[in-house]
Design a protein around this motif. Structure first.
Motif, PDB file in Angstrom:
ATOM      1  N   ARG A 149      32.759  79.815  22.489  1.00 17.64           N
ATOM      2  CA  ARG A 149      33.259  78.444  22.682  1.00 17.64           C
ATOM      3  C   ARG A 149      33.152  78.002  24.131  1.00 17.64           C
ATOM      4  O   ARG A 149      33.126  76.810  24.411  1.00 17.64           O
ATOM      5  N   TRP A 150      33.112  78.920  25.059  1.00 15.71           N
ATOM      6  CA  TRP A 150      33.052  78.573  26.482  1.00 15.71           C
ATOM      7  C   TRP A 150      31.635  78.637  27.021  1.00 15.71           C
ATOM      8  O   TRP A 150      31.429  78.505  28.213  1.00 15.71           O
ATOM      9  N   GLU A 199      29.463  90.962  31.326  1.00 12.92           N
ATOM     10  CA  GLU A 199      30.828  90.451  31.541  1.00 12.92           C
ATOM     11  C   GLU A 199      30.842  89.397  32.636  1.00 12.92           C
ATOM     12  O   GLU A 199      31.562  88.402  32.542  1.00 12.92           O
ATOM     13  N   PHE A 200      30.035  89.600  33.691  1.00 12.39           N
ATOM     14  CA  PHE A 200      29.967  88.607  34.756  1.00 12.39           C
ATOM     15  C   PHE A 200      29.374  87.301  34.247  1.00 12.39           C
ATOM     16  O   PHE A 200      29.846  86.212  34.608  1.00 12.39           O
ATOM     17  N   VAL A 201      28.354  87.383  33.410  1.00 13.08           N
ATOM     18  CA  VAL A 201      27.747  86.169  32.843  1.00 13.08           C
ATOM     19  C   VAL A 201      28.776  85.437  31.972  1.00 13.08           C
ATOM     20  O   VAL A 201      28.881  84.204  32.024  1.00 13.08           O
ATOM     21  N   ASP A 202      29.540  86.184  31.190  1.00  6.28           N
ATOM     22  CA  ASP A 202      30.591  85.564  30.382  1.00  6.28           C
ATOM     23  C   ASP A 202      31.645  84.904  31.269  1.00  6.28           C
ATOM     24  O   ASP A 202      32.102  83.784  30.992  1.00  6.28           O
ATOM     25  N   PHE A 203      32.029  85.578  32.345  1.00  5.93           N
ATOM     26  CA  PHE A 203      33.009  85.018  33.276  1.00  5.93           C
ATOM     27  C   PHE A 203      32.465  83.758  33.936  1.00  5.93           C
ATOM     28  O   PHE A 203      33.167  82.759  34.072  1.00  5.93           O
ATOM     29  N   ARG A 204      31.193  83.814  34.331  1.00  7.63           N
ATOM     30  CA  ARG A 204      30.578  82.670  34.992  1.00  7.63           C
ATOM     31  C   ARG A 204      30.498  81.459  34.067  1.00  7.63           C
ATOM     32  O   ARG A 204      30.663  80.326  34.498  1.00  7.63           O
ATOM     33  N   SER A 205      30.304  81.675  32.785  1.00  6.72           N
ATOM     34  CA  SER A 205      30.219  80.549  31.862  1.00  6.72           C
ATOM     35  C   SER A 205      31.605  80.054  31.445  1.00  6.72           C
ATOM     36  O   SER A 205      31.771  78.883  31.133  1.00  6.72           O
ATOM     37  N   LEU A 252      34.369  80.246  33.462  1.00 10.16           N
ATOM     38  CA  LEU A 252      35.124  79.806  34.635  1.00 10.16           C
ATOM     39  C   LEU A 252      35.205  78.285  34.767  1.00 10.16           C
ATOM     40  O   LEU A 252      36.288  77.755  35.042  1.00 10.16           O
ATOM     41  N   PRO A 253      34.130  77.517  34.569  1.00  9.78           N
ATOM     42  CA  PRO A 253      34.268  76.056  34.682  1.00  9.78           C
ATOM     43  C   PRO A 253      35.241  75.465  33.657  1.00  9.78           C
ATOM     44  O   PRO A 253      35.984  74.537  33.970  1.00  9.78           O
ATOM     45  N   VAL A 254      35.259  76.025  32.463  1.00  4.78           N
ATOM     46  CA  VAL A 254      36.187  75.535  31.439  1.00  4.78           C
ATOM     47  C   VAL A 254      37.617  75.835  31.857  1.00  4.78           C
ATOM     48  O   VAL A 254      38.504  74.974  31.786  1.00  4.78           O
ATOM     49  N   ALA A 255      37.853  77.048  32.333  1.00  2.00           N
ATOM     50  CA  ALA A 255      39.200  77.418  32.778  1.00  2.00           C
ATOM     51  C   ALA A 255      39.612  76.592  33.987  1.00  2.00           C
ATOM     52  O   ALA A 255      40.768  76.161  34.090  1.00  2.00           O
ATOM     53  N   LEU A 256      38.687  76.360  34.906  1.00  2.00           N
ATOM     54  CA  LEU A 256      39.019  75.564  36.094  1.00  2.00           C
ATOM     55  C   LEU A 256      39.347  74.124  35.739  1.00  2.00           C
ATOM     56  O   LEU A 256      40.164  73.488  36.416  1.00  2.00           O
ATOM     57  N   ASP A 257      38.724  73.592  34.685  1.00  8.46           N
ATOM     58  CA  ASP A 257      39.096  72.244  34.221  1.00  8.46           C
ATOM     59  C   ASP A 257      40.561  72.216  33.786  1.00  8.46           C
ATOM     60  O   ASP A 257      41.297  71.286  34.117  1.00  8.46           O
TER      61      ASP A 257
END
Length: 181
Positions: A65-66, A105-111, A113-118
């Motif tokens: 979803r993210w 895991e880093f790629v998942d975090f990178r994708s 992160l913008p959703v979480a930061l919103d």
């Protein structure tokens, strides 16, 4: 059990607004003369829901979803299948597996992160908005307390005056008067 597993990112954003509006309406129904408290409660619930949604996103990094499933996953090359030296390359294959898992895991975090930061940015704006709303609520509460104090003082003065008139009437009628004030 993940109760939010079937909710998309857009619905998660809408859910933060729905909970905020519901809280505001509930407080407005409970205290209809204090819309300032309803607004403050609504903003505080929105802030908490947005921060919670951001934390939820960061706790579910691998979720598609993210946007985590958009990029292809890395996998280590099968080195143990090499003839004659395969058994010696098994530790290297394990290490490469750990590295590719870390990269995934880093790629998942990178994708995610913008959703979480919103969500975190929305919570920050709600926090900034809650300060003036809290000041307005405090001022309204202080004004109401001052009005109640003035009313109580007026009632006490009226009671003292009525007691004096009652004592005057008792003296006029000839009833014994005790001075208790």
């Amino acid at each position: 059990m993940d109760i939010l597993a079937g909710i998309s990112g857009d619905w998660l954003k809408a859910l933060t607004w729905i909970t905020a509006v519901t809280a505001g309406v509930a407080v407005l129904l409970w205290r209809p003369r204090r819309p300032d408290l309803a607004g403050l409660a609504s903003v505080m619930v929105f802030m908490a829901a947005s921060a919670g949604a951001g934390i939820y996103v960061l706790n579910h990094l691998g979720d598609g979803r993210w946007g985590g499933g958009r990029q292809s996953r890395l996998s280590p090359p099968p080195l143990s299948d090499a003839p004659m030296v395969g058994q010696f390359l098994e530790p290297l294959e394990g290490m490469l597996g750990g590295v590719t898992d870390g990269v995934n895991e880093f790629v998942d975090f990178r994708s995610a992160l913008p959703v979480a930061l919103d969500f975190f940015a929305a919570a920050g704006w709600a926090l900034a908005l809650s300060v003036p709303l809290a000041l307005v609520a405090m001022a309204a509460g202080a004004r109401a307390a001052k009005r109640r104090t003035a009313e109580i003082t007026a009632y006490r003065a009226e009671v003292v005056q009525l007691r004096q008139e009652l004592d005057h009437v008792k003296r006029h009628v000839g009833y014994p008067v005790r001075d208790i004030i």
